[in-house]
Design a protein around this motif. Structure first.
Motif, PDB file in Angstrom:
ATOM      1  N   GLU A  91      -0.909  -3.215  -5.502  1.00 30.98           N
ATOM      2  CA  GLU A  91      -1.636  -2.408  -4.517  1.00 30.98           C
ATOM      3  C   GLU A  91      -3.101  -2.272  -4.910  1.00 30.98           C
ATOM      4  OE1 GLU A  91      -1.437   2.016  -2.426  1.00 30.98           O
ATOM      5  OE2 GLU A  91      -0.652   1.738  -4.451  1.00 30.98           O
ATOM      6  N   THR A  92      -3.355  -2.012  -6.188  1.00 29.12           N
ATOM      7  CA  THR A  92      -4.724  -1.805  -6.653  1.00 29.12           C
ATOM      8  C   THR A  92      -5.571  -3.063  -6.503  1.00 29.12           C
ATOM      9  OG1 THR A  92      -3.952  -0.146  -8.244  1.00 29.12           O
ATOM     10  CG2 THR A  92      -6.135  -1.094  -8.626  1.00 29.12           C
TER      11      THR A  92
ATOM     12  N   ARG B  85      -8.154  -3.824   4.454  1.00 31.89           N
ATOM     13  CA  ARG B  85      -9.008  -2.665   4.220  1.00 31.89           C
ATOM     14  C   ARG B  85     -10.463  -3.107   4.153  1.00 31.89           C
ATOM     15  NH1 ARG B  85      -5.619   1.241   0.063  1.00 31.89           N
ATOM     16  NH2 ARG B  85      -3.621   1.029   1.119  1.00 31.89           N
TER      17      ARG B  85
ATOM     18  N   ARG C  15      -4.940  -5.535  -4.447  1.00 28.32           N
ATOM     19  CA  ARG C  15      -4.802  -6.084  -3.095  1.00 28.32           C
ATOM     20  C   ARG C  15      -4.312  -7.518  -3.146  1.00 28.32           C
ATOM     21  NH1 ARG C  15      -3.404  -3.586   0.636  1.00 28.32           N
ATOM     22  NH2 ARG C  15      -4.469  -4.810   2.228  1.00 28.32           N
TER      23      ARG C  15
ATOM     24  N   SER D 286      -8.184   1.292   6.584  1.00 34.83           N
ATOM     25  CA  SER D 286      -7.280   0.234   7.029  1.00 34.83           C
ATOM     26  C   SER D 286      -7.584  -0.146   8.469  1.00 34.83           C
ATOM     27  CB  SER D 286      -5.828   0.713   6.909  1.00 34.83           C
ATOM     28  OG  SER D 286      -4.930  -0.283   7.365  1.00 34.83           O
TER      29      SER D 286
ATOM     30  N   ASN E   9      -6.792   6.007  -0.658  1.00 42.14           N
ATOM     31  CA  ASN E   9      -7.936   5.588  -1.462  1.00 42.14           C
ATOM     32  C   ASN E   9      -9.261   5.671  -0.713  1.00 42.14           C
ATOM     33  OD1 ASN E   9      -6.314   4.848  -3.725  1.00 42.14           O
ATOM     34  ND2 ASN E   9      -5.739   2.971  -2.665  1.00 42.14           N
TER      35      ASN E   9
ATOM     36  N   ASN F  43     -12.512   1.724   1.976  1.00 42.09           N
ATOM     37  CA  ASN F  43     -11.051   1.580   1.929  1.00 42.09           C
ATOM     38  C   ASN F  43     -10.350   2.174   3.144  1.00 42.09           C
ATOM     39  OD1 ASN F  43     -10.559   0.147  -0.541  1.00 42.09           O
ATOM     40  ND2 ASN F  43     -11.205   1.987  -1.627  1.00 42.09           N
TER      41      ASN F  43
ATOM     42  N   CYS G 249       0.850  -1.185   0.000  1.00 44.56           N
ATOM     43  CA  CYS G 249       0.000   0.000   0.000  1.00 44.56           C
ATOM     44  C   CYS G 249       0.887   1.236   0.000  1.00 44.56           C
ATOM     45  CB  CYS G 249      -0.933   0.023   1.206  1.00 44.56           C
ATOM     46  SG  CYS G 249      -0.117   0.154   2.797  1.00 44.56           S
ATOM     47  N   ASP G 250       0.291   2.374  -0.275  1.00 41.94           N
ATOM     48  CA  ASP G 250       1.000   3.659  -0.284  1.00 41.94           C
ATOM     49  C   ASP G 250       2.228   3.639  -1.192  1.00 41.94           C
ATOM     50  OD1 ASP G 250      -0.877   4.558   1.486  1.00 41.94           O
ATOM     51  OD2 ASP G 250       0.344   4.218   3.265  1.00 41.94           O
TER      52      ASP G 250
ATOM     53  N   ALA H  99     -10.252  -3.391  -3.901  1.00 44.97           N
ATOM     54  CA  ALA H  99     -10.152  -2.582  -2.691  1.00 44.97           C
ATOM     55  C   ALA H  99     -11.508  -2.138  -2.169  1.00 44.97           C
ATOM     56  CB  ALA H  99      -9.290  -1.351  -2.960  1.00 44.97           C
TER      57      ALA H  99
ATOM     58  N   GLN I   3       2.358  -4.624   4.397  1.00 41.39           N
ATOM     59  CA  GLN I   3       1.595  -5.038   5.574  1.00 41.39           C
ATOM     60  C   GLN I   3       1.613  -6.560   5.661  1.00 41.39           C
ATOM     61  OE1 GLN I   3      -2.373  -3.544   5.221  1.00 41.39           O
ATOM     62  NE2 GLN I   3      -1.735  -1.475   4.725  1.00 41.39           N
TER      63      GLN I   3
ATOM     64  N   THR J  33      -6.759   5.806   4.237  1.00 41.68           N
ATOM     65  CA  THR J  33      -5.663   5.636   3.286  1.00 41.68           C
ATOM     66  C   THR J  33      -5.861   6.647   2.158  1.00 41.68           C
ATOM     67  OG1 THR J  33      -6.818   4.041   1.881  1.00 41.68           O
ATOM     68  CG2 THR J  33      -5.690   3.171   3.823  1.00 41.68           C
TER      69      THR J  33
END
Length: 383
Positions: free
Chosen positions: A60-61, A128, A63, A188, A203, A186, A19-20, A109, A37, A201
């Motif tokens: 990330e997108t 998330r 997950r 966390s 998003n 979304n 993420c991030d 997500a 994570q 986050t």
């Protein structure tokens, strides 16, 4: 910025969810970073393979559970993270999708809404979720330096639904109304020292919705006391126009250099934030220590650009007893002590009271030259 050539260490393999993921930084020696994570723990990843940036972003997108192979691990200097992961030119990334997990996260997500009681009672890994919740109370508001050196607004709320309540940390500026219901997507889920909480986050979206019923009753204890400020300690934080924290700032210099931006800025463009703690002595009881943030401090002091740290401390201690509201050891409000006045009916007045001429003699606080208290401002406005 992390080092570009980490010392040779034992190569390892790590797994988790990304993420991030940041944009690619530094055109000469490009790199990017992200957060990994895994089972409630967070590691910063610094990647020196810009060609893999799109793969990190896609993971990330979607997950997806990823495996980072042949990476260098170092203990993190940040208490909130266990390790720093260096993804070097010899490292590799692969996505591992469990069929059950892929089915459950088919909406990527945007998982289904969950009730807060499920989050509170579940020994969950970091993930998330979506929730529908009512904003019960603003607990604290301030700014915090995050892992990449930026200084961001941070507001903590208590939110609730019909099954339970939980703490929600909202990052950056936002428009939230206490007492309203929101669909929050979304966010966390994190568990730290046995306490489950939520945090937004990049998003996260918050949409105002109609009432979802009766939320559980909850209120964070708040105490308003008249007390004397007998001790203070503050620190100055200097911020560049892009919200990066700066070190070794000399505002008398015409420019200030930001290493994160690789840019020289006018000193007048630098933002100054103040935070610290106060030692408060109530009229009865023991001394209370509470943290104070820039916004509350400036509600009672006008801090001029030339004010030093020592000037601010002296002016805080020189304030008369104040009415201070404390919530979870954080000062959320400071006010002048209300003047007590006894009101009598005309029948109780046996003599005619002539209006007295207002005195022009006022008690004046020590003048430090570059700070003005709220008391001084009020007195000046009546002159």
């Amino acid at each position: 910025m992390a080092e570009h050539s980490p010392a040779k260490k034992l190569r390892n393999q790590v797994k988790g969810f990304l993420c991030d993921v940041s944009p690619i930084k530094d055109t000469k020696k490009p790199y990017f970073d992200a957060i990994l994570q895994n089972e409630g723990e967070y590691s910063k990843v610094v990647a020196f393979r810009p060609e893999d940036h799109i793969h990190f972003h896609n993971a990330e997108t979607s997950r997806s559970l990823v495996t980072l192979e042949d990476v260098v691990l170092k203990p993190s200097v940040e208490s909130s993270r266990k390790l720093d992961v260096f993804y070097t030119h010899s490292s590799k990334m692969s996505c591992v999708r469990d069929l059950g997990e892929a089915s459950q996260n088919s909406l990527s997500a945007r998982p289904q809404c969950v009730q807060l009681s499920e989050l509170l009672n579940l020994d969950t890994k970091s993930k998330r979720v979506n929730i529908n919740a009512k904003i019960i109370q603003e607990v604290s508001k301030g700014n915090t330096v995050i892992w990449d050196g930026r200084y961001l607004p941070k507001t903590e709320y208590t939110v609730a639904d019909s099954t339970g309540y939980i703490s929600l940390t909202v990052w950056c500026e936002h428009n939230i109304t206490v007492g309203e219901w929101y669909n929050i997507t979304n966010v966390s889920v994190r568990k730290f020292r046995g306490k489950t909480s939520l945090t937004t986050t990049k998003n996260t979206q918050m949409v105002n919705i109609t009432s979802q019923g009766t939320a559980v009753a909850v209120k964070v204890p708040t105490e308003t006391i008249k007390c004397d400020i007998i001790g203070a300690n503050i620190k100055n934080i200097f911020i560049c126009p892009r919200s990066h924290t700066l070190k070794d700032v000399t505002l008398s210099s015409p420019t200030v250099y930001c290493f994160s931006c690789n840019t020289h800025y006018k000193s007048s463009a630098i933002i100054r934030k103040i935070s610290g703690h106060l030692d408060l002595k109530p009229e009865t009881g023991n001394v209370v220590e509470a943290n104070i943030e820039d916004e509350v401090l400036r509600s009672v002091l006008t801090v001029e650009p030339a004010a030093s740290r020592e000037d601010i401390i002296q002016s805080l201690i020189a304030l008369p007893p104040m009415q201070i509201t404390v919530r979870q050891n954080i000062v959320v409000k400071m006010e002048d002590v209300p003047q007590e006045a006894e009101i009598k009916s005309e029948a109780e007045l046996h003599v005619k009271v002539e209006p007295e001429e207002e005195s022009t003699d006022f008690y004046s606080l020590p003048d430090h030259g570059i700070l003005i208290s709220s008391q001084d401002r009020k007195r000046k406005s009546t002159d």
